[in-house]
Scaffold this active site. Structure first.
Site, PDB file in Angstrom:
ATOM      1  N   GLY A   1      34.520  45.696  70.218  1.00 25.08           N
ATOM      2  CA  GLY A   1      34.114  44.776  68.904  1.00 25.08           C
ATOM      3  C   GLY A   1      35.099  43.526  69.023  1.00 25.08           C
ATOM      4  O   GLY A   1      34.762  42.879  67.759  1.00 25.08           O
ATOM      5  N   LYS A   2      36.044  43.599  69.776  1.00 29.25           N
ATOM      6  CA  LYS A   2      37.240  42.440  69.352  1.00 29.25           C
ATOM      7  C   LYS A   2      36.520  41.162  69.754  1.00 29.25           C
ATOM      8  O   LYS A   2      36.886  40.153  68.946  1.00 29.25           O
ATOM      9  CB  LYS A   2      38.466  42.817  70.210  1.00 29.25           C
ATOM     10  CG  LYS A   2      39.165  44.075  69.961  1.00 29.25           C
ATOM     11  CD  LYS A   2      40.286  44.293  70.689  1.00 29.25           C
ATOM     12  CE  LYS A   2      40.138  44.504  71.928  1.00 29.25           C
ATOM     13  NZ  LYS A   2      39.754  45.826  72.516  1.00 29.25           N
ATOM     14  N   THR A   3      35.691  41.101  70.872  1.00 29.58           N
ATOM     15  CA  THR A   3      35.392  39.645  71.220  1.00 29.58           C
ATOM     16  C   THR A   3      34.340  39.236  70.247  1.00 29.58           C
ATOM     17  O   THR A   3      34.224  38.134  69.802  1.00 29.58           O
ATOM     18  CB  THR A   3      34.764  39.973  72.882  1.00 29.58           C
ATOM     19  OG1 THR A   3      35.686  40.366  73.488  1.00 29.58           O
ATOM     20  CG2 THR A   3      34.332  38.617  73.245  1.00 29.58           C
ATOM     21  N   SER A 319      55.761  62.615  66.406  1.00 28.21           N
ATOM     22  CA  SER A 319      55.118  63.027  65.293  1.00 28.21           C
ATOM     23  C   SER A 319      54.884  64.419  65.157  1.00 28.21           C
ATOM     24  O   SER A 319      54.779  65.116  64.310  1.00 28.21           O
ATOM     25  CB  SER A 319      53.617  62.554  65.373  1.00 28.21           C
ATOM     26  OG  SER A 319      53.587  61.361  65.529  1.00 28.21           O
ATOM     27  N   LYS A 362      44.938  59.634  61.948  1.00 30.96           N
ATOM     28  CA  LYS A 362      45.301  61.039  62.016  1.00 30.96           C
ATOM     29  C   LYS A 362      44.456  61.667  60.890  1.00 30.96           C
ATOM     30  O   LYS A 362      44.064  62.976  61.141  1.00 30.96           O
ATOM     31  CB  LYS A 362      46.646  61.116  61.780  1.00 30.96           C
ATOM     32  CG  LYS A 362      47.422  60.651  62.934  1.00 30.96           C
ATOM     33  CD  LYS A 362      49.006  60.892  62.669  1.00 30.96           C
ATOM     34  CE  LYS A 362      49.785  60.547  63.955  1.00 30.96           C
ATOM     35  NZ  LYS A 362      51.335  60.493  63.770  1.00 30.96           N
TER      36      LYS A 362
END
Length: 412
Positions: A1-3, A319, A362
């Site tokens: 979905g970045k473009t 973590s 998370k």
């Protein structure tokens, strides 16, 4: 979905949108152009695309900037320094034009999947916005409004011929796809549409409603194990939280003792940082045995083995420090941890809990797995703003910066 996001920004600003893919670009001339003395010389791709746009101020997307490579032709990322630096790009020099060109009106957007491959000087010139993965509810809405109509049209089905219930979409999301994005979800919806289209073409039905029970018929058995939090039945097993490029995951840390003397074995394809966390946890417990209500003589006659299941998958990061420490204390005390509890945090030899990243992913992963209580470092309290409200309401959060507080909370 970045473009798609880049296109939406251009549409909102009323500007032209241009995009170049930087994946595999090795030649500096791709950015700066060739000198006109060479045969077949061309301007660089920046100038070429500005010419195509016909505007001096488009939204310019540089896709996959983390995949730029350097070679004997030069380093394209060094050429991009001048393009992206607002202090320099008002006089960008393309070798073909050989006159300064003002790029300061262009809005540059770059996309990347990981940051560690982007050179530090280049990263310094960019403002980094991290796009987190979608929650299950967001995926459901996007699938209902956008993906299902698109796949229905692509497979030649009318709106009255197929209906996929929200429950069925949720089952596909949780049982068949493990990703932060939507590509696999769209593929699975496409597979359901093709199955329905085949039945209609064979005159077996005129229209079909696909519910949770029918999903197996089209996609086969469920691929992801649900409710993994129920696997804690013995002392020495604790649920940890991990961040991956495809979203959050829960992971189990298992500890077992056997006859021997002070040995420590670590398995599960752990990286150097996780191995150091295990050693730190063991040293802290041995140094503070009385304070932690632990038998000091335990280590004299026992070897300890720590394993993180799914051994074929490499794992690393700080973590899991507190998870390993709690698993060891649980083993030595022979006490199970509270059911449906998970934790994440880095530990020090002084017994302090340090903050970690990827909190939103998370927490979403923990919620998906049926976790009801989460222990997190005190400094991560600020990251709770990013966690969706309906998920926060269903989970009991405990924030602390001391290992002793963690152990008090972890054991009933």
């Amino acid at each position: 979905g970045k473009t798609s996001l880049g296109r939406s920004i251009a549409r909102a600003l009323g500007r032209e949108f241009v995009r170049i893919a930087l994946g595999g670009v090795r030649d500096e001339a791709e950015i700066r152009g060739h000198r006109r003395t060479y045969v077949g010389a061309l301007p660089g791709r920046i100038i070429q695309h500005l010419r195509k746009a016909g505007k001096k101020n488009p939204v310019f997307m540089l896709d996959e900037i983390d995949k730029v490579n350097s070679s004997y032709h030069g380093d394209p990322s060094s050429a991009l320094l001048e393009v992206l630096d607002p202090e320099q790009n008002y006089s960008f020099s393309d070798h073909y034009l050989d006159v300064p060109f003002d790029l300061s009106d262009v809005m540059f957007l770059t996309t990347a999947n990981v940051l560690h491959t982007v050179p530090a000087p280049l990263l310094d010139r960019m403002e980094v916005l991290e796009l987190n993965g979608y929650t299950e509810d967001e995926k459901l809405k996007i699938a209902t409004r956008y993906l299902i109509p698109r796949q229905r049209k692509a497979n030649g089905l009318g709106a009255s011929q197929i209906k996929i219930t929200p429950g069925a979409v949720k089952k596909v999301i949780s049982g068949y796809t493990r990703e932060s994005g939507l590509r696999n979800l769209e593929r699975e919806i496409g597979a359901i549409c093709r199955g329905v289209a085949a039945k209609i073409a064979e005159n077996k039905a005129k229209s079909l409603v696909v519910g949770q029970k029918e999903i197996r018929e089209y996609l086969g058995p469920v691929r992801n194990m649900p409710d993994l939090a129920l696997r804690i039945k013995h002392p020495g097993v604790v649920v940890g939280l991990a961040w991956t490029p495809v979203g959050g995951e829960i992971l189990f840390v298992e500890a077992v003792a056997m006859k021997g003397g002070k040995g420590l074995t670590l398995t599960g394809q752990l990286g150097d940082v996780m191995k150091e966390s295990a050693s730190t946890a063991l040293s802290y417990i041995r140094a503070n045995a009385k304070k932690l209500d632990v038998d000091e003589s335990f280590f004299e006659t026992k070897d300890i083995h720590i394993h993180v299941p799914e051994g074929s998958i490499p794992k690393d990061g700080p973590s899991a420090g507190i998870t390993m420490l709690t698993a060891l204390v649980s083993l030595i005390r022979k006490k199970k941890v509270r059911p449906r509890l998970a934790m994440s945090g880095e530990i020090t030899l002084r017994g302090e809990l340090l903050p970690v990243g990827g909190i939103k992913e998370k927490v979403i992963a923990a919620h998906r797995a049926g976790i009801r209580s989460i222990i997190l470092p005190l400094w991560n309290q600020k990251d709770m703003e990013d966690v969706p409200g309906h998920i926060k309401a269903q989970i009991d959060f405990h924030f602390t910066d001391q290992v002793e507080d963690v152990l008090k909370t972890a054991f009933v």
